[in-house]
Design an enzyme around this catalytic site. Structure first.
Site, PDB file in Angstrom:
ATOM      1  N   TYR A 261      13.172   2.091  -1.101  1.00 48.37           N
ATOM      2  CA  TYR A 261      12.472   3.648  -1.130  1.00 48.37           C
ATOM      3  C   TYR A 261      13.433   4.457  -1.247  1.00 48.37           C
ATOM      4  CZ  TYR A 261       7.918   1.698   0.324  1.00 48.37           C
ATOM      5  OH  TYR A 261       6.743   1.154   0.399  1.00 48.37           O
TER       6      TYR A 261
ATOM      7  N   ARG B 157       8.961   7.318   6.316  1.00 48.79           N
ATOM      8  CA  ARG B 157       8.731   8.698   6.478  1.00 48.79           C
ATOM      9  C   ARG B 157       9.162   8.875   8.061  1.00 48.79           C
ATOM     10  NH1 ARG B 157       2.740   9.451   4.515  1.00 48.79           N
ATOM     11  NH2 ARG B 157       2.883  11.329   5.791  1.00 48.79           N
TER      12      ARG B 157
ATOM     13  N   ASP C 279       0.856   5.405   0.800  1.00 41.83           N
ATOM     14  CA  ASP C 279       0.032   6.355   1.449  1.00 41.83           C
ATOM     15  C   ASP C 279      -0.391   7.619   0.283  1.00 41.83           C
ATOM     16  OD1 ASP C 279      -0.415   5.383   3.850  1.00 41.83           O
ATOM     17  OD2 ASP C 279       1.446   6.553   4.643  1.00 41.83           O
TER      18      ASP C 279
ATOM     19  N   ARG D 166       0.699  -1.124   0.102  1.00 42.75           N
ATOM     20  CA  ARG D 166       0.028   0.002  -0.231  1.00 42.75           C
ATOM     21  C   ARG D 166       1.093   1.305   0.003  1.00 42.75           C
ATOM     22  NH1 ARG D 166      -4.795  -1.284   4.342  1.00 42.75           N
ATOM     23  NH2 ARG D 166      -5.041  -3.389   3.783  1.00 42.75           N
TER      24      ARG D 166
END
Lengths: 249, 249
Positions: free
Chosen positions: A110, A197, A52, A50
């Site tokens: 990422y 994050r 965001d 998923r």
């Protein structure tokens, strides 16, 4: 039925993340619409993760099953012709019955981008966090290296996650500067909710003096969320690579 | 009164170009609003050129007169705090009474970006023209080099221009590829209305076979607009540098 692994890129700005939800347009739903227009059938699509709202993807992998006989190359073109310009299909390959876009992944990479110039940069608006005060990548790397290895990352996970096992192995955690652009790259065998994050928020909170590096090191053993940093904004985050062992296809 | 040369960057996507006009929000008007909020006085602002709707600027120069005593560095920060994220002030310097942002310029550099990958790129949407068929930069450079030198560029100017003298000197006209991104760079002592976009349209029309290179060469002597190519879309165009002789400041 053909099991197709589709590789996507998307600019997440306009989307409420990947996964279909009632209150906003998602990438999954937009892709399902395009598949339906091209094949005539609405199919389920399973994503590799998923993402965001506002998070981008330079490489996102997902699986759909279809009975269409359109060859892979033509299917890519047909889907792109039916997708808005902020989502693109860049690859399509047929995979075997064992393949699962999430469970078959050995890891992911990422990237988080920070524009760190003396003035804001209009071209990175929505694509990087903009920070004016000069960031010291040497110091940031000293913090980033704490995340390397196998740890319980409970302190680096937003509440609301249903995952029980919060042990992950981080193999790359590195900050680099190219001119005014600071890039954080992280690879792990899996990521918790908001983990990247919170890593970035932690790097920045150490730089601003709000957190000490010792507290961050402690957070890796205590699992205490308040010993880690804030959750950095979504706009700087990109899912950049998904790693699959060659034999899972 | 202080005469201030402001240097801007802007993402032109949302704007109806630089110059104030009745039917849409422009960069000039948005900057005037910010100056008014910071200094309390609405001032005229003179730009180095008009840019069209959707055209971007990596470096745009403009002049405003103000009686504010806010130092240059603080003024940059105050203006940026009052500008939307797609416009940024990146420089501010006081200039003498002779300086004019347009007439003092010795030349300008524009860049036109073309995404030339096998699939669309969501991150270049609105920031590059997207072309799927492979472009041959060698062949494009053979066309681009025709524009070099001093010519009457009447054939490469959209109607509606009130400029009478259409002779300009092009000093750089070059196509480069970095991966899937093709970049056209052009420098001249001045540019006519839509000149760069017609140069790019011409490069592409020669590649697609719609125009021959001989016809393009002829257009430089006949001044016949139909012998040049189409006007390429605004989204790929960036004003990238404005050249001032050091003694004009």
């Amino acid at each position: 039925m053909r099991r197709l692994l589709l590789t996507l890129q998307y600019d997440g700005t306009r989307y409420h993340g990947w996964q279909v939800q009632p209150n906003g347009v998602t990438v999954q739903e937009t892709l399902q619409d395009a598949v339906e227009r091209v094949t005539g059938v609405r199919s389920g699509i399973t994503g590799c993760s998923r993402t965001d709202a506002g998070v981008h993807a330079e490489m996102f992998c997902c699986l759909t099953e279809t009975s269409t006989r359109i060859p892979d190359g033509k299917l890519i073109k047909a889907l792109n012709a039916n997708l808005p310009g902020d989502i693109a299909v860049i690859g399509c390959r047929e995979v075997g019955p064992e393949f699962h876009p999430r469970y078959s992944a050995a890891g992911k990479q990422y990237i988080y981008r920070i524009w760190n110039g003396p003035a804001p940069n209009p071209f990175w608006r929505g694509y990087a966090l903009q920070r004016e005060l000069p960031l010291d990548t040497g110091s940031m790397n000293a913090t980033a290296s704490l995340f390397l290895g196998t740890h319980d990352f409970s302190a680096f996970c937003s509440s609301g996650s249903s995952v029980e096992d919060k042990v992950r192995t981080v193999s790359v955690s590195r900050v680099e500067r190219q001119g005014d652009l600071v890039t954080y790259t992280v690879e792990a065998d899996g990521f918790l909710y908001n983990m990247v994050r919170i890593f970035v928020g932690t790097l920045l909170d150490v730089e601003s003096g709000r957190l000490s590096r010792e507290t961050v090191a402690e957070a890796l053993t205590t699992g205490n969320r308040v010993q880690a940093g804030a959750t950095a904004p979504a706009c700087g985050l990109y899912l950049s690579r998904v790693f699959y062992p060659e034999d899972v296809f």
